[in-house]
Design an enzyme around this catalytic site. Structure first.
Site, short mmCIF file in Angstrom:
data_model
loop_
_atom_site.label_atom_id
_atom_site.label_comp_id
_atom_site.label_asym_id
_atom_site.label_seq_id
_atom_site.Cartn_x
_atom_site.Cartn_y
_atom_site.Cartn_z
N ARG A 193 0.81 -1.22 0.00
CA ARG A 193 0.00 0.00 0.00
C ARG A 193 0.84 1.27 0.00
NH1 ARG A 193 -3.46 -2.46 4.90
NH2 ARG A 193 -1.57 -3.74 5.01
N GLY A 248 -6.90 -5.67 12.41
CA GLY A 248 -7.57 -6.84 12.95
C GLY A 248 -8.41 -6.40 14.14
N GLU A 288 -9.25 -10.62 11.07
CA GLU A 288 -8.69 -9.61 10.17
C GLU A 288 -9.80 -8.88 9.43
OE1 GLU A 288 -5.35 -8.70 10.03
OE2 GLU A 288 -5.57 -9.93 11.82
N ASN A 293 -6.44 -4.79 17.10
CA ASN A 293 -5.18 -5.43 17.48
C ASN A 293 -4.03 -4.53 17.05
OD1 ASN A 293 -2.97 -7.18 17.72
ND2 ASN A 293 -3.42 -8.18 15.75
N ASN A 321 0.66 1.76 6.92
CA ASN A 321 0.49 0.94 5.73
C ASN A 321 0.51 1.76 4.45
OD1 ASN A 321 0.11 -1.58 7.16
ND2 ASN A 321 -1.86 -0.74 7.81
N LYS A 364 31.73 26.30 1.70
CA LYS A 364 31.92 24.85 1.67
C LYS A 364 33.33 24.55 2.12
CE LYS A 364 33.90 22.69 -1.28
NZ LYS A 364 34.54 22.08 -2.46
N TYR A 412 31.15 33.50 -2.39
CA TYR A 412 31.36 32.06 -2.33
C TYR A 412 32.72 31.83 -1.69
CZ TYR A 412 32.55 27.31 -3.43
OH TYR A 412 32.93 26.00 -3.31
N ALA A 418 32.04 42.65 -0.11
CA ALA A 418 30.87 42.14 -0.83
C ALA A 418 31.31 41.44 -2.11
CB ALA A 418 29.92 43.28 -1.17
N TYR A 476 38.20 26.08 -8.20
CA TYR A 476 38.13 24.96 -9.15
C TYR A 476 38.72 25.41 -10.48
CZ TYR A 476 35.82 21.17 -11.75
OH TYR A 476 35.54 20.06 -12.52
C1 UD1 Z 1 -1.42 -6.83 11.18
C2 UD1 Z 1 -2.32 -7.77 11.98
C3 UD1 Z 1 -3.58 -7.00 12.37
C4 UD1 Z 1 -3.19 -5.77 13.18
C5 UD1 Z 1 -2.18 -4.91 12.43
C6 UD1 Z 1 -1.65 -3.85 13.36
C7 UD1 Z 1 -1.95 -10.03 11.15
C8 UD1 Z 1 -2.49 -11.12 10.31
N1 UD1 Z 1 -2.66 -8.90 11.17
O1 UD1 Z 1 -2.15 -6.47 10.00
O2 UD1 Z 1 -4.43 -7.82 13.14
O3 UD1 Z 1 -4.35 -5.01 13.47
O4 UD1 Z 1 -1.07 -5.69 11.98
O5 UD1 Z 1 -0.80 -2.94 12.73
O6 UD1 Z 1 -0.95 -10.19 11.81
N2 UD1 Z 1 5.19 -9.12 7.91
C9 UD1 Z 1 6.17 -10.08 7.83
N3 UD1 Z 1 5.97 -11.16 7.04
C10 UD1 Z 1 4.83 -11.32 6.33
C11 UD1 Z 1 3.83 -10.35 6.41
C12 UD1 Z 1 4.04 -9.25 7.22
O7 UD1 Z 1 7.22 -9.96 8.46
O8 UD1 Z 1 4.72 -12.34 5.62
C13 UD1 Z 1 5.43 -7.94 8.73
C14 UD1 Z 1 5.29 -6.64 7.96
O9 UD1 Z 1 6.53 -6.24 7.42
C15 UD1 Z 1 4.80 -5.68 9.03
C16 UD1 Z 1 4.05 -6.57 10.00
O10 UD1 Z 1 4.47 -7.90 9.74
O11 UD1 Z 1 5.87 -5.06 9.69
C17 UD1 Z 1 2.55 -6.48 9.83
O12 UD1 Z 1 2.22 -6.85 8.51
P1 UD1 Z 1 1.10 -6.12 7.68
O13 UD1 Z 1 1.00 -6.78 6.36
O14 UD1 Z 1 1.31 -4.67 7.71
O15 UD1 Z 1 -0.16 -6.53 8.56
P2 UD1 Z 1 -1.51 -5.73 8.74
O16 UD1 Z 1 -2.39 -5.97 7.59
O17 UD1 Z 1 -1.23 -4.32 9.09
CA CA Z 2 0.54 -3.07 9.14
#
Ligand code: UD1
Ligand code: CA
Length: 475
Positions: free
Chosen positions: A18, A146, A161, A176, A234, A357, A372, A386, A393
Site C-alpha cells: 500500500r 484486525g 482480520e 489489534n 500501511n 563549503k 562564495y 561584498a 576549481y
Molecule cells: C497486522 C495484523 C492486524 C493488526 C495490524 C496492526 C496479522 C495477520 N494482522 O495487520 O491484526 O491489526 O497488523 O498494525 O498479523 N510481515 C512479515 N511477514 C509477512 C507479512 C508481514 O514480516 O509475511 C510484517 C510486515 O513487514 C509488518 C508486519 O508484519 O511489519 C505487519 O504486517 P502487515 O501486512 O502490515 O499486517 P496488517 O495488515 O497491518
Molecule cells: Ca501493518
C-alpha cells in the site's frame, strides 16, 4: 524464581504494497530514523536476551540499513510462505534450541510505541501468567486493522482480520495493535496448527489467539492508554500522520526542557537532535540529523540545519546548513547556504546570499554579502568585501585559499586558488588575485580608471543620456 528469558521478534518481511514505493516500507524515515529503526531503538531499551528481525521483501536493502544502525540484531529470513504467523514461526526456529522464555512480537511498521508501554505489557503478561497478552486500542476508525472479538465474559475469544470480518465484527472498534507477548512453547505449538485458509491466503499470527483460547489457555488484553502510539503504517497518509505525531512528541519534550518553539506545527525536529534550554526556534524550521543547538541561540524562521552545531547565543535565520559548525555569538543569514565542512568562529558572520563549503572561518571574521568561500582557511578578524569569491576549481582540481588574520578584501575580489593572503593584507575592489599577497601588502590588479570627456555627446548625440549630460554640465 528467576525471571523468564525475553526474546523480541520484529516483523519486517512484508512487502508494504500500500506504500506503492521502491523503498521497502519499514525503511521509510520519520524524524530522521527508519520505521524499523524506531521499533529497534525502543526494543533495545527492554533488556531482551536477543532481538530478531524477520526480513524477506527487498531483503538486502533492509539488512544493509539494519547493519548500519543496529549491528547487534539477529537477521532471520522468512521463506515464501506469507504472513505474520510464518514470520514468527521462522523467528522462533532461529532462537537458541529449547528457548522457553517470553517472546515479545513487534511490527516493523508500528513505530510510535514507547518502551514503558512494552515493558508494562511484558510485566503484566508475567504477573498474570498468561499464555499470550495482546496490546489493543480503541479507535474511531478501525479500518484495516484486525479486530479484537470478545466472548460473553468480556475475554478475548479471537482476532479477526478486516478482510475476513463480517459486518458486525467490522463494527468493532477495538483493534489489534500487532504487538503481543507469548510464552514461547505454547506459541510454537499453536503456530504449527495455523493454516493459510483465509481471505489473504496467509499464515496469520492472529489465528494463534483463537487457538490458544480453544485450548483453554489464558489470553490477556492490555488496552493501550495512548491510542495514537499504536498506529500502524500501511500507506503514505498514515506515514505523514505518524511523522506528525512523533514530531509533536519531540517538540513537547524540548518545550518541557526550556526551549521556545514558536510554531510547533511548522517546526520539525529529528529524534536525535539536542537542544539546550533557552534556545528559540522560529517558524518553518527543520533541525535534523543529530544537530545540536547551544543555549541562547535563535534558529529560524525558514531554516534547515542538518548535522550542524550551533554555538551559544548564535543566530541563524532563513538559512540552510549541513555538517557545519557555527560558533558562539556568530550570525548566519538571511539566505546563507553553509555546506559540509564549514566552520564559523566565535562572533563571526556569514551574511546574505553567501555560500560556503569546506571553509574554516576564524573568530570575528565576516563574510557579509554575496560571496562564495570554498576550500578556504580564513583567519581571525577578516572581512571579505561584498561579492568576494574563492575560485577554487580550475576545471580539473579543487585548490585551497589561505587568508591570514585581519585581511580585508575589496568588493568583488576573485581569489584564484591556490593562493595565500598574508596577515593584514588588503585587495582593491575588483581585484583578480592569482599570486600570493605578502602580509601587509595591498594587491591591485585593475588598470587605473581613464575618463574620456564628452564621449556621450559625441558618440550618442540625441539620446536621453546625451540630453541629461548636457543639462547637467549646463548647470
Ligand atoms: C497486522 C495484523 C492486524 C493488526 C495490524 C496492526 C496479522 C495477520 N494482522 O495487520 O491484526 O491489526 O497488523 O498494525 O498479523 N510481515 C512479515 N511477514 C509477512 C507479512 C508481514 O514480516 O509475511 C510484517 C510486515 O513487514 C509488518 C508486519 O508484519 O511489519 C505487519 O504486517 P502487515 O501486512 O502490515 O499486517 P496488517 O495488515 O497491518
Ligand atoms: Ca501493518
Amino acid at each position: 524464581m528467576t525471571q523468564n528469558a525475553l526474546a523480541i521478534i520484529v516483523l519486517a518481511a512484508g512487502q508494504g504494497t500500500r506504500m506503492k514505493s521502491r523503498l521497502p516500507k519499514v525503511l521509510h524515515p520519520i524524524a530522521g530514523r527508519t520505521l524499523v529503526g524506531h521499533v529497534l531503538a525502543t526494543a533495545s531499551r527492554l533488556g531482551a536476551d536477543t532481538i530478531e528481525v524477520v526480513v524477506r521483501h527487498e531483503r538486502d536493502q533492509v539488512v544493509a540499513a539494519l547493519e548500519a544502525e543496529h549491528p547487534d540484531v539477529v537477521i532471520v529470513d522468512q521463506d515464501e510462505i506469507p504472513g505474520t504467523g510464518r514470520a514468527v514461526q521462522v523467528a522462533l526456529d532461529a532462537l537458541p534450541s529449547g528457548f522457553d522464555g517470553d517472546v515479545l512480537v513487534l511490527s516493523g511498521d508500528v513505530p510510535l510505541l514507547e518502551a514503558e508501554t512494552l515493558q508494562a505489557l511484558v510485566d503484566g503478561h508475567r504477573a498474570a501468567a498468561a499464555a499470550a497478552t495482546v496490546l489493543s486500542a480503541i479507535v474511531d476508525d478501525p479500518t484495516g486493522y484486525g479486530r479484537i472479538i470478545r466472548d460473553a465474559d468480556g475475554d478475548v475469544a479471537r482476532i479477526v482480520e478486516q478482510k475476513d470480518a463480517d459486518e458486525a465484527e467490522q463494527a468493532t472498534r477495538e483493534i489489534n495493535a500487532g504487538v503481543y507477548v507469548f510464552r514461547a512453547g505454547l506459541l510454537r505449538t499453536q503456530l504449527a496448527q495455523v493454516t493459510t485458509d483465509n481471505a489473504q491466503g496467509e499464515m496469520y499470527l492472529t489465528t494463534v489467539i483463537g487457538l490458544l483460547r480453544e485450548n483453554d489457555e489464558k489470553v490477556a488484553v492490555e488496552i493501550a492508554a495512548d491510542t495514537a502510539a499504536t498506529f500502524g503504517i500501511n500507506d503514505r497518509i498514515q506515514l505523514a500522520e505518524a511523522a506528525r505525531t512523533l514530531n509533536d512528541r519531540i517538540v513537547r519534550r524540548w518545550q518541557r526542557e526550556g526551549v521556545t518553539i514558536q510554531d510547533p506545527a511548522t517546526t520539525w525536529i529529528d529524534d536525535d537532535v539536542t537542544l539546550a534550554p533557552d534556545v528559540t526556534i522560529l517558524p518553518n524550521t527543520h533541525i535534523l540529523r543529530a544537530s545540536t543547538v547551544a543555549t541562547g541561540a535563535v534558529v529560524g524562521p525558514d531554516t534547515t540545519l542538518v548535522s550542524t552545531e550551533v554555538g551559544e547565543d548564535a543566530e541563524v535565520r532563513r538559512s540552510e546548513a549541513t555538517l557545519a559548525v557555527i560558533g558562539a555569538r556568530a550570525t548566519v543569514g538571511p539566505f546563507s547556504y553553509l555546506r559540509a565542512g564549514t566552520t564559523l568562529g566565535e562572533g563571526g558572520k556569514i551574511g546574505a546570499y553567501v555560500e560556503t563549503k569546506n571553509a574554516q572561518i576564524g573568530d570575528g571574521s565576516k563574510v557579509p554579502h554575496l560571496s562564495y568561500v570554498g576550500d578556504a582557511t580564513v583567519g581571525r578578524g577578516v572581512n571579505l568585501g561584498a561579492s568576494t569569491i574563492t575560485a577554487n576549481y580550475d576545471d580539473v582540481n579543487k585548490h585551497r585559499t589561505e587568508i591570514g588574520d585581519e585581511v580585508h578584501t575589496g568588493s568583488h575580489t576573485v581569489l584564484v586558488a591556490p593562493v595565500r593572503l598574508g596577515a593584514g593584507a588588503k585587495t582593491g575592489a575588483g581585484a583578480v588575485v592569482r599570486k600570493d599577497v605578502p602580509a601587509g601588502a595591498l594587491a591591485m590588479t585593475v588598470a587605473p580608471q581613464r575618463n574620456i570627456e564628452g564621449w556621450v555627446e559625441k558618440n550618442r548625440a540625441g539620446t536621453a543620456a546625451a540630453e541629461a549630460a548636457r543639462a547637467d554640465s549646463a548647470e
